[in-house]
Design a protein around this motif. Structure first.
Motif, short mmCIF file in Angstrom:
data_model
loop_
_atom_site.label_atom_id
_atom_site.label_comp_id
_atom_site.label_asym_id
_atom_site.label_seq_id
_atom_site.Cartn_x
_atom_site.Cartn_y
_atom_site.Cartn_z
N UNK A 1 15.28 -74.27 43.25
CA UNK A 1 14.47 -75.26 42.55
C UNK A 1 13.24 -74.62 41.95
N UNK A 2 12.87 -75.10 40.77
CA UNK A 2 11.59 -74.79 40.15
C UNK A 2 10.71 -76.03 40.31
N UNK A 3 9.45 -75.96 39.92
CA UNK A 3 8.62 -77.16 40.03
C UNK A 3 9.12 -78.34 39.20
N UNK A 4 10.02 -78.08 38.27
CA UNK A 4 10.43 -79.15 37.35
C UNK A 4 11.88 -79.61 37.53
N UNK A 5 12.72 -78.77 38.15
CA UNK A 5 14.14 -79.16 38.22
C UNK A 5 14.88 -78.32 39.26
N UNK A 6 16.02 -78.87 39.69
CA UNK A 6 16.99 -78.09 40.47
C UNK A 6 17.83 -77.27 39.51
N UNK A 7 18.14 -76.06 39.91
CA UNK A 7 18.91 -75.15 39.06
C UNK A 7 20.13 -74.69 39.85
N UNK A 8 21.30 -74.77 39.20
CA UNK A 8 22.54 -74.31 39.82
C UNK A 8 22.95 -73.00 39.14
N UNK A 9 23.18 -72.00 39.96
CA UNK A 9 23.37 -70.64 39.44
C UNK A 9 24.47 -69.93 40.22
N UNK A 10 24.50 -68.61 40.11
CA UNK A 10 25.35 -67.77 40.94
C UNK A 10 24.48 -66.66 41.53
N UNK A 11 24.78 -66.34 42.78
CA UNK A 11 24.06 -65.28 43.47
C UNK A 11 24.93 -64.03 43.58
N UNK A 12 24.35 -62.91 43.33
CA UNK A 12 24.87 -61.62 43.76
C UNK A 12 26.24 -61.23 43.27
N UNK B 1 9.08 -71.31 47.94
CA UNK B 1 8.81 -71.38 46.51
C UNK B 1 10.05 -71.71 45.70
N UNK B 2 11.23 -71.50 46.29
CA UNK B 2 12.50 -71.82 45.63
C UNK B 2 13.17 -73.04 46.24
N UNK B 3 12.44 -73.72 47.15
CA UNK B 3 12.98 -74.86 47.90
C UNK B 3 14.21 -74.45 48.70
N UNK B 4 14.18 -73.22 49.22
CA UNK B 4 15.25 -72.71 50.07
C UNK B 4 14.72 -72.51 51.48
N UNK C 1 10.23 -65.01 36.70
CA UNK C 1 9.44 -63.82 36.48
C UNK C 1 8.13 -63.79 37.26
N UNK C 2 7.70 -64.95 37.73
CA UNK C 2 6.45 -65.04 38.50
C UNK C 2 6.69 -65.06 40.00
N UNK C 3 7.96 -65.00 40.43
CA UNK C 3 8.28 -65.10 41.86
C UNK C 3 8.59 -63.72 42.44
#
Length: 676
Positions: free
Chosen positions: A58-69, A293-296, A379-381
């Motif tokens: 998650x960012x401050x504005x939305x949930x983001x669905x991605x792929x890891x690794x 910071x990533x809601x994890x 980029x800020x994390x």
């Protein structure tokens, strides 16, 4: 190591001599000349995750669905660390905390050969021997160890009497790394031409700084892994201290332990052993660090935790980097002139792709402005980065291994509207008190399989409920098409036969109590955590991280959709459906073994020449530190070409094909863990 200068060379120039006399006293020299810094890039529990895994943040504005690794992305990250270290003139080690095996269909198809191939392309310096490296047999493990271009480390084992591993020279207790500016040498005990002390002295004489890395594996490995052969396992603490003492006596004062024992045992080890500067761990899949910071989920223990040693004056730095090739850790260590640890810091970084979606099904991509905002946020994390896959490794996987994999996945058995999560222990990764959604479904599928009239006719046993251990389930289910191979090759890859075991209610209660309590400590191995089908319980922690009690334990005498819950009767015998590995009492389910030591009315189920067959068990015996069944009549030999033992996966495939409406139908939770 203390450095002292006791004599000075005569210099013709009196001025130069006087300057030298100031620095050439008999006192210890504390100048930066003798300080040493080391970076360690580390991974663990990669479990054949050669492809990326679905993710979310998650960012401050939305949930983001991605792929890891995935290994190609992980390879890129490790190469980044190598280039950065070279540019900074810093020594770097790349270490793997064990459990490269299992976890995906790739392993099921290639049985360790692909793991050896891919890992050998990633310039790893050393790897701990994990418990899942023993999942096949020692001949396959020996082949894997022979194929990789880095040593496997384990200082608390003796494999000399094992028919397959006895002559393996790439399985070592420790390895030495010697650094001088941009140079790095490595040498294992098998490669030494002289004694350890002479080897260390030779490296020092050449101007190199020596670092030792030794390995540790679980000392109860035979109860965790199914096939340890004639390998002996020794006490962790005793072996660790003996190894450190040996290294220090030879002149090594910078010692790293590469372990596969879990974060909780790493902390315990550091509190009981002197002389370990850092522990790079695995086994508990602990993504150490703060990821709020990533809601994890944020681990209870920090990354680079310093734990005091028993001498009261030194500390050990402890790290671990999560699971499934999703993240990589980078640890910075510094040592003073006495060889004592002065710096211990760093962090884990999650590795993301650059294609982001608004929905869990990944059908609605973020628009360009949203993607730009997410990119700026990342980029800020400090603990997430976007990184491309290594193109050569990606191409190699696609050309060499993907075609057979796609063919093996088989037919579509269901369509999932949403993902079904699997977490080993309730509360993990910010889950609720009920934990895995998939484990109870699998347990119910096992019960339903054993409750079919034709199966009851074969076993002669009407099942009452089923139990599964969380560690035997290797992944959750994603939304979309569900293929047979996802169940048999990814979710339940161990190809275990189901067993129906008559057990007293009191034995079931004891197993639940013991296995749940064993998983309460932070960083504990949670693979033994139990879930039930047609069984529910509530467990209340009464002493944080140590003890608790079952407040509710009921059996469903109705159906999944119309349950009729009745309290479990300790004095009654129940027919319990469970995979054979746990039925034997392995992985901490020891009370099951105790109940079958003298006699077992149990029946195992497997396919012989395509027909389901019952294999009655006479009793369970202790063997090589683990437990195995002694069959009545013909033994069940899963390696036979005519035998197919994976009834655990077959049961789930059949259930999902026959009852697709029940896969995601809402049912009340059956597991409740209330923590303090």
């Amino acid at each position: 190591m203390r450095h002292s200068v006791t004599r000075c060379i005569r210099i013709a120039s009196m001025l130069w001599a006087s300057m030298l006399l100031i620095s050439c006293s008999s006192q210890t020299i504390e100048s930066s000349e003798y300080e040493f810094s080391l970076q360690i890039a580390h991974i663990n529990d990669t479990h054949s995750a050669f492809e990326p895994t679905p993710g979310q943040f998650s960012t401050p504005h939305r949930d983001v669905f991605n792929q890891w690794g995935g290994h190609p992305r992980l390879a890129s990250r490790l190469q980044q660390h190598r280039l950065n270290a070279a540019e900074a003139g810093q020594p770097l080690l790349v270490l793997h905390g064990g459990d490269a095996w299992q976890g995906s269909a790739y392993f099921k198809l290639n049985e360790g050969q692909m793991n050896a191939d891919i890992l050998s392309r990633m310039q790893i310096d050393a790897m701990a021997l994990g418990n899942h490296e023993f999942d096949l047999n020692n001949a396959r493990l020996n082949d894997f160890i022979s194929r990789v271009n880095f040593p496997l480390l384990a200082a608390n084992i003796d494999a000399s009497e094992d028919a397959d591993l006895g002559q393996q020279t790439n399985l070592q207790p420790f390895t030495l790394f010697a650094f001088k500016r941009d140079q790095k040498r490595s040498v294992t005990p098998a490669e030494m031409t002289a004694s350890l002390s002479d080897e260390v002295s030779r490296q020092h004489a050449d101007g190199f700084t020596v670092v030792a890395v030794f390995g540790l594996v679980l000392d109860d490995m035979p109860t965790i892994a199914p096939n340890t052969g004639n390998v002996d396992f020794f006490d962790l603490t005793t072996s660790a201290q003996r190894t450190v003492d040996q290294l220090q006596a030879a002149g090594v004062d910078k010692v790293i332990a590469l372990t596969h024992i879990g974060n909780a045992l790493d902390v315990e080890l550091a509190s009981q052993v002197n002389g370990i500067d850092a522990i790079v761990g695995g086994h508990s899949h602990s993504l150490l660090g703060d990821f709020r910071n990533l809601a994890l989920a944020t681990s209870q223990r920090p990354y680079a935790e310093r734990v005091s040693n028993p001498n009261g004056s030194t500390t050990t730095c402890i790290v671990q980097a999560g699971e499934y090739a999703q993240a990589a850790g980078l640890l910075h260590l510094s040592f003073d002139a006495r060889g004592e640890l002065t710096r211990c810091e760093g962090g884990n970084t999650l590795l993301s792709n650059a294609e982001w979606y608004q929905d869990q099904q990944r059908t609605v991509a973020l628009d360009p402005s949203q993607s730009e905002a997410v990119h700026d946020f990342i980029g800020q994390q400090p603990n997430i980065t976007v990184i491309d896959e290594d193109p050569a490794l990606r191409q190699h996987i696609e050309r060499t291994y993907q075609p057979a994999l796609k063919e093996a996945y088989g037919d579509v058995i269901a369509h999932l509207a949403s993902a079904i999560s699997h977490l080993r222990r309730p509360g993990d990764n910010d889950s609720d008190q009920h934990g895995s959604r998939l484990a109870p479904l699998i347990a119910h599928a096992h019960y339903a399989f054993a409750a079919q009239p034709e199966v009851i006719a074969e076993t002669g046993l009407q099942p009452d409920f089923a139990l599964v251990g969380a560690g035997g389930i290797r992944s959750g289910l994603d939304a979309g098409e569900l293929h047979e191979g996802i169940i048999s090759l990814e979710v339940l890859p161990f190809a275990s036969q189901l067993a129906v075991v008559p057990l007293a209610g009191s034995t079931v209660r004891q197993v639940l109590q013991e296995t749940i309590e064993a998983t309460l400590p932070e960083g504990a191995h949670a693979g033994r955590y139990p879930y039930g089908g047609m069984l529910r319980y509530q467990f209340v922690e009464t002493q944080a991280g140590r003890h608790g009690e079952l407040r509710q334990l009921d059996v469903n005498v109705g159906t999944l959709q119309q349950p009729d819950w009745q309290p479990l009767d300790d004095s009654r015998r129940y027919n319990v459906v469970v995979n054979s590995y746990l039925a034997n009492g392995n992985d901490g389910w020891t009370s099951f073994y105790q109940a079958q030591r003298e006699h077992s009315g149990r029946v195992d189920l497997a396919y012989h020449n395509g027909h389901l067959q019952a294999f009655p068990v006479d009793k369970v015996i202790a063997s090589d530190g683990g437990y195995r069944p002694r069959y009545q009549g013909s033994a069940l030999v899963c390696d036979d070409a005519e035998v197919r033992c994976n009834t655990d996966a077959v049961a789930v495939i059949e259930f999902m094909r026959r009852f697709p409406g029940q896969i995601q139908s809402a049912t009340e939770p059956t597991v409740t863990l209330l923590r303090q």
